[in-house]
Every structure is written in structure tokens, then in C-alpha cells.
Design a protein around this motif. Structure first.
Motif, PDB file in Angstrom:
ATOM      1  N   GLU A 203       0.826  -1.194   0.000  1.00  0.00           N
ATOM      2  CA  GLU A 203       0.000   0.000   0.000  1.00  0.00           C
ATOM      3  C   GLU A 203       0.865   1.251   0.000  1.00  0.00           C
ATOM      4  N   ILE A 204       0.617   2.137  -0.954  1.00  0.00           N
ATOM      5  CA  ILE A 204       1.328   3.405  -1.006  1.00  0.00           C
ATOM      6  C   ILE A 204       0.793   4.309   0.110  1.00  0.00           C
ATOM      7  N   ILE A 205       1.699   4.912   0.878  1.00  0.00           N
ATOM      8  CA  ILE A 205       1.320   5.727   2.022  1.00  0.00           C
ATOM      9  C   ILE A 205       1.343   7.192   1.607  1.00  0.00           C
ATOM     10  N   ALA A 206       0.148   7.815   1.575  1.00  0.00           N
ATOM     11  CA  ALA A 206       0.044   9.163   1.030  1.00  0.00           C
ATOM     12  C   ALA A 206      -0.376  10.206   2.055  1.00  0.00           C
TER      13      ALA A 206
ATOM     14  N   ASP B 212       2.062  18.402   6.098  1.00  0.00           N
ATOM     15  CA  ASP B 212       3.021  19.513   6.108  1.00  0.00           C
ATOM     16  C   ASP B 212       3.639  19.680   4.725  1.00  0.00           C
ATOM     17  N   GLU B 213       2.891  20.269   3.814  1.00  0.00           N
ATOM     18  CA  GLU B 213       3.365  20.414   2.440  1.00  0.00           C
ATOM     19  C   GLU B 213       4.563  21.351   2.341  1.00  0.00           C
TER      20      GLU B 213
ATOM     21  N   ARG C  28       7.325   3.242   0.494  1.00  0.00           N
ATOM     22  CA  ARG C  28       5.906   3.504   0.246  1.00  0.00           C
ATOM     23  C   ARG C  28       5.541   4.945   0.585  1.00  0.00           C
ATOM     24  N   GLN C  29       6.150   5.485   1.645  1.00  0.00           N
ATOM     25  CA  GLN C  29       5.884   6.878   1.995  1.00  0.00           C
ATOM     26  C   GLN C  29       6.393   7.836   0.918  1.00  0.00           C
TER      27      GLN C  29
ATOM     28  N   GLY D  26       4.102  10.333  -1.534  1.00  0.00           N
ATOM     29  CA  GLY D  26       4.192  11.752  -1.253  1.00  0.00           C
ATOM     30  C   GLY D  26       4.093  12.104   0.211  1.00  0.00           C
ATOM     31  N   ALA D  27       4.098  11.088   1.097  1.00  0.00           N
ATOM     32  CA  ALA D  27       4.046  11.353   2.529  1.00  0.00           C
ATOM     33  C   ALA D  27       5.400  11.805   3.066  1.00  0.00           C
TER      34      ALA D  27
END
Length: 533
Positions: free
Chosen positions: A36-39, A43-44, A249-250, A254-255
Motif C-alpha cells: 500500500e502506497i502511504i500518502a 506539512d506540504e 511507500r511513503q 508523497g508522505a
């Protein structure tokens, strides 16, 4: 032509293939098996960097783990510093001069330097830092690293003088180490070791700690009194991610923005599906296991030699890892030998000689009292990592052809390295990443002078004499010859089991600019920025 592992010798067929398949660690990877990709991200505007473990402290003179050193480089600056290319450059000093004999360096400070709390950074600061580093009460694991330095003193209000025992051209790189960065001695004098608990932390570099949530994140914010313009990215978050697959995955989701590692068995899939994130480059580091040479059975050098002989490092690098790593037979990476030809030593350790080496290994073990009826039994200790587990299982399988029964024992990183410092292990996963690009940086840690960092407990006066001899030689070629002799002696005594030289493998989000691959794998956050859309 690259050989297949199915064409190699018998011990790999059953034990190694079965073990790795049972671990579920084969190299194939699809979008589904990537997990699972962690999105999740809030905090952009912050740069989120993943480290391979929780940091072990904020005092640059007392921490030695790589994660903590990277955070320290973001917060503390010395007379020199490393830039984004991994090269030493002026830091708090704007320039320096060197005496004709190469032993006296004079550094001129920039004007109006301040710590993050506004307190002035003065020439005496560096003399005090040096004294603290040398003090027994500090118990710095870096003290031996600075052995080339005889003294550091203030020269008036503008200059700092560094006197060396012998010429040492690498001094700018040495002084860029965070252990000799400007520390807030005015806060240390008042608070002692509790100075690192202040928020915001008083620092001398581009950032300062605003918050540290254990096992979650450390938040750095821009130092308002840094001598340069404010860094492009105002907030850095360092997050521990000891599971490299989870970190991958993070990044892909994009996490997070930067990961300092990813599973080697995901490399091909990443190159095929997300090549824009992948950065692989040469790296000055050696992956090895440490024997506990203080107690039986590994106080017997012949037993250590036997296990080293039986390892097929070419298989490990070409088949198990497959990222272009070179097999390691000496602890010092090949590229650091400018004058010594290591080829003859490496030729004696080629995979083609593995059968003969394994026969000799069996004889050594039998001479030590071990046979098929009475095998050598021990645990291989590793810190939590799929890759460490794969390597440990491969070693156990290789040794299963000998009268050896090795089991893999896994623990969390902080517990693992605490056990190494206490000597509570038989064989344990370790390694060394260069603080600076010199052979002695890899060798000095295996001396009693290194204290608890000498995990194996290796103690050979002949080895120490060679290091001391090298330190006293001004001629670069003669100096390197003494260091090479020390490296050969270390390999012969085998207190450690070198396996391969590292490659740096980072995942960097395409939204980051300023990243430059380099052999020290040093990437200060202040050199990075977000790409403009």
C-alpha cells in the motif's frame, strides 16, 4: 556473462533458496507486491526526510549513529562544513592559511557570528569546544578521530589556530565533522548535559530543533541568526523509518520527500516504474559483521578466519543484492588507496577459490575442536531490517556446509547497538560509513582507543603501532603503506567480517531540487529547495 546462482555450488540449492523464499524476500516486485502506497501528509511546506532509525541524541560530541550525525549537520556548523557535493568548504571561518611545514592552520572567522539565541560565536568558542571533546567526562566516541590535532587556540578576536602533530591535508574535512562544530558553551556551562533539552535548541548552523517527539519526528526550524541568508526550506522534519519498505511507500505516496535507503530487492521494480525517484551512487562505507573477540568461541582467531574464508562475497553482491556493490575483503574501500595495489589481495579471495577456502575453513574448525558431531553454535545478531536478515540467512546457509549451526537473532536498532557497545553478542551486524575520505577513518575504530565503538574488542598492539606509525609520517606514500599494512593485519586477525562496500541508494521526490549524488552521501538540508511548478 553474469552467472546464475543456480549454477553455483551445492550449499546454495537447498538452504539458501528455501530460506529466502520462506522469508518472502525474493527480488520480484509488482505494483501489488510493493504494498500500500502511504500518502498521508499534512506539512506540504516542510521537507520530510526519513532516517533509518530514531536518533540517539542531539549532542554532536556524544552521538555516533548516522541518523543523529545527519541531524547534527543540519544544526551545527564548524570552521568548515560540507556542501551539497560532499566537499569541505568554508563554514564559520571565511578563509584559512597553512604554514610551510603543513602543521599550523590559521582560520579567520566571519564577522558578527551568532548562535541561534543571539549569543556571539567567538574565537574562544572553538578552543573550549576542543577542550570539551578531549575531556574524559565527555566520553566522546569521536575523540580518536581528531588525533591528528595537537591543539586549538584563539588568536585574538578574529582567528583560530589549529596545530597538528604532522601535516594533515584532510583537515578541512575533519573540522567539518559536527563534533568540532560551534556548540553553545554558554548554555552547556549553565545546564550541563541538559542543554540539549532546550526548545528551541541553541545551535550554530542553518536550523535548530523546535520539537522532538520520540519515535515520531524531530522538527527543525530555520536559525534566525545563521550567518547566511535563510535556507530556502524553512522547516525540516526528520522521521525514523527503520523499515525501508515502509519508507519507500511513503516516498512514492508523497508522505515524505527523501529516504536514505530502500530494499535492494525492490531496485529493479523502482527503476522500471519510478526511476525519477532513484539515486544510486558510490558510497564510502563498508558493510560487515563484528565478532566478539573478547570471549569464546571468537577469541580464537582461527575460528574467525574459518568463517570469513567460507563466505562467497561475490554471490552476496551479484545475486543477493544486485546493486553494483563490490565485495569487501579489507575494511577500507578500494578507492581510498591512492598508492597501494589491492588487486593481489583480492585475487586470493575470488569466488573461484571458494571450494578450496571452504576446505581450509573446515580444517581450521576441526583443529579448534569442532566437527559434524560437535558443531560450532552461535547467534547472528542483526538489527531490524529485511536486508540484514537476508544477508544473515545467506551467511548461515553458507556456513551450514561446515560444522557450524548459526541462528539469526533480530532486535530493534537501539537495543542492537546497545548490545554491541556492551559486548553482549557473538557475531553482530555492523558497518562503517566514512566521516571523511581517509583510510585511517575506517581503521581507527578497531583500536582500544576507540572505546565502546570498537565493537569487536579487537586489541593487537602491532595493529595500534602501525596506526601510530602512520600518524607520525609526513610522506603520503609511506603513510599510506603503514595504513595498508594495518588493514592487512586486521583482515588476517579477522575481528570483523567485511562483506561488501556500500552503494548509496536514496529515494528523492521530484519536487526536491539541489540534490547532488556524492561518495560521502552528505546532503545538508540547507542546500535543498522545492522545485518551482
Amino acid at each position: 556473462m553474469k552467472r546464475s546462482w543456480l549454477s553455483t555450488i551445492d550449499y546454495r540449492f537447498a538452504a539458501l533458496i528455501a530460506a529466502i523464499l520462506l522469508l518472502g524476500l525474493t527480488s520480484g516486485c509488482t505494483e501489488e507486491t510493493a504494498g500500500e502506497i502511504i500518502a498521508d501528509r499534512q506539512d506540504e511546506d516542510a521537507l520530510i526526510r526519513l532516517s533509518d532509525a530514531e536518533i540517539r541524541g542531539l549532542d554532536p560530541q556524544k552521538v555516533s549513529d548516522l541518523a543523529a550525525i545527519r541531524v547534527a549537520r543540519d544544526q551545527f556548523e564548524g570552521l568548515t562544513r560540507f556542501n551539497g557535493k560532499g566537499e569541505a568548504e568554508p563554514g564559520l571561518a571565511k578563509s584559512w592559511t597553512v604554514s610551510t611545514d603543513g602543521k599550523v592552520w590559521t582560520f579567520t572567522l566571519r564577522d558578527n557570528l551568532k548562535f541561534s539565541d543571539g549569543h556571539p560565536i567567538i574565537t574562544q568558542t572553538f578552543a573550549s569546544i576542543w577542550q570539551r571533546l578531549q575531556a574524559d567526562a565527555t566520553a566522546s566516541p569521536h575523540k580518536a578521530l581528531f588525533a591528528p590535532i595537537m591543539a586549538i587556540s584563539a588568536q585574538g578576536d578574529a582567528a583560530v589556530q589549529v596545530i597538528l602533530h604532522n601535516p594533515y591535508p584532510e583537515l578541512p574535512a575533519l573540522l567539518a565533522h559536527p563534533a568540532m562544530a560551534a556548540l553553545p558553551m554558554h548554555r552547556i556551562a549553565q545546564l550541563g548535559d541538559q542543554w540539549t533539552g532546550e526548545r528551541p535548541l541553541v545551535t550554530s548552523g542553518a536550523y535548530r530543533t523546535a520539537q522532538w517527539i520520540l519515535n515520531d519526528r524531530i522538527v527543525l526550524q530555520a536559525n534566525p541568526h545563521w550567518h547566511q541568508d535563510a535556507p530556502d526550506i524553512a522547516e525540516i522534519q526528520w522521521k525514523p523509518a527503520d523499515d525501508a519498505l515502509n519508507g519507500m511507500r511513503q516516498i512514492l505516496g508523497g508522505a515524505a520527500d527523501i529516504a536514505s535507503d530502500y530494499p535492494s530487492n525492490r531496485h529493479q521494480w523502482l527503476m522500471e516504474n519510478h526511476a525519477e525517484f532513484v539515486h544510486v551512487s558510490d558510497y564510502l562505507g563498508t558493510y560487515y559483521f563484528a565478532f566478539n573477540s573478547r570471549t569464546a568461541p571468537f577469541d580464537n582467531a582461527n575460528i574467525r578466519r574459518a568463517l570469513s574464508m567460507a563466505v562467497d562475497r561475490t554471490f552476496l553482491t551479484e545475486e543477493l543484492i544486485g546493486l553494483g556493490n563490490s565485495p569487501a575483503h579489507l575494511v577500507v574501500p578500494q578507492r581510498l588507496w591512492r598508492f597501494q595495489n589491492t588487486q593481489s589481495h583480492d585475487d586470493n579471495n575470488q569466488a573461484s577459490h571458494i571450494a578450496a577456502r571452504r576446505k581450509q575453513a573446515r580444517r581450521l574448525l576441526e583443529d579448534a575442536g569442532y566437527n559434524d558431531q560437535k558443531p560450532l553454535r552461535f547467534d547472528i545478531r542483526i538489527n531490524s531490517s529485511r536486508e540484514h536478515k537476508r544477508v544473515a540467512v545467506a551467511l548461515a546457509a553458507m556456513w551450514s556446509e561446515l560444522p557450524v549451526e548459526a541462528s539469526v537473532l533480530n532486535s530493534e536498532a537501539s537495543l542492537h547497538f546497545a548490545g554491541l557497545r556492551r559486548g553482549d553478542f557473538a557475531l553482530a551486524r555492523s558497518g562503517w560509513i566514512a566521516d571523511l575520505p581517509t583510510p585511517e577513518n575506517f581503521l581507527a575504530v578497531h583500536s582500544p582507543n576507540a572505546g565502546p565503538s570498537n565493537y569487536s574488542g579487537y586489541n593487537n598492539p602491532d595493529y595500534d603501532a602501525l596506526l601510530a606509525k602512520a600518524a607520525g609520517l609526513a610522506d603520503p606514500m609511506m603513510r599510506e603503506k603503514a595504513l595498508y599494512d594495518a588493514a592487512l593485519l586486521l583482515a588476517e586477525d579477522a575481528p570483523i567480517l567485511p562483506l561488501y562496500y556500500y552503494t548509496a541508494r536514496n529515494l528523492v521526490s521530484p519536487r526536491i531540487s539541489g540534490w547532488q549524488d556524492n561518495v560521502l552521501n552528505i546532503h545538508p538540508s540547507s542546500t535543498l529547495s522545492f522545485t518551482t511548478q
